[in-house]
Write an enzyme that holds these catalytic residues in place. Sequence first.
Site, PDB file in Angstrom:
ATOM      1  CB  VAL A   8      -0.973   0.028   1.200  1.00 49.43           C
ATOM      2  CG1 VAL A   8      -2.030  -1.050   1.061  1.00 49.43           C
ATOM      3  CG2 VAL A   8      -0.251  -0.107   2.515  1.00 49.43           C
ATOM      4  CB  SER A   9       0.702   4.285  -2.025  1.00 45.98           C
ATOM      5  OG  SER A   9       0.745   3.470  -3.162  1.00 45.98           O
ATOM      6  CB  THR A  10      -1.001   6.551   1.917  1.00 44.14           C
ATOM      7  OG1 THR A  10      -2.310   5.963   1.917  1.00 44.14           O
ATOM      8  CG2 THR A  10      -0.727   7.219   0.584  1.00 44.14           C
TER       9      THR A  10
END
Length: 197
Positions: A8-10
Amino acid sequence: MKIGYARVSTGLQNLNLQEDRLNAYGSEKIFSDHISGSKSKRPGLDKAIEFARSGDTIVVWRLDRLGRNMEDLITLVNELNERGVSFHSLEENITMDKSTSTGQLLFHLFAAFAEFERNLILERSSAGRIAARARGRYGGRPEKLNQKDLNLLKTLYDNGTPIKTIAEQWQVSRTTIYRYLNKLEEKEDEKQGEVSN
């Protein structure tokens, strides 16, 4: 063995959806990263690759979880292939196993797209530089000294002021002062050449 990889990016996103899909597919071990795909260091992915053995398959929820762009994906698939590890993306239902003719075809298609993407980036960059030059902009850092400063620098130098003192006045290195003096000298030589013609 099926080895899952989730990313996941954030911090606002969570891995539950990806992990659920990876578990449902039969992944026996799952590695993950909470980091943007644009970062080159992804420790979870590195651990998954290190853990994988010949004959294993690394499984991801979607292709974009694995590579930042097509070129990265191709590089990664090559690395996996060298280790005898295949790769599967659940969402796209793509398996890349270069030991099969279909896997080889897919790999070559991906490689062609990666090269196409690289060429597009180069073309856009080149077009951007050409357009910037047409508007009078050039790449690189702006000059530290303007023409007025250069004239004063030349006067100080001609009057015997030490290079170190001049450099300290403009807070630049002595090398920079010498470079400016050389440029001024070249301009004067050009002007004298034009006058004599």
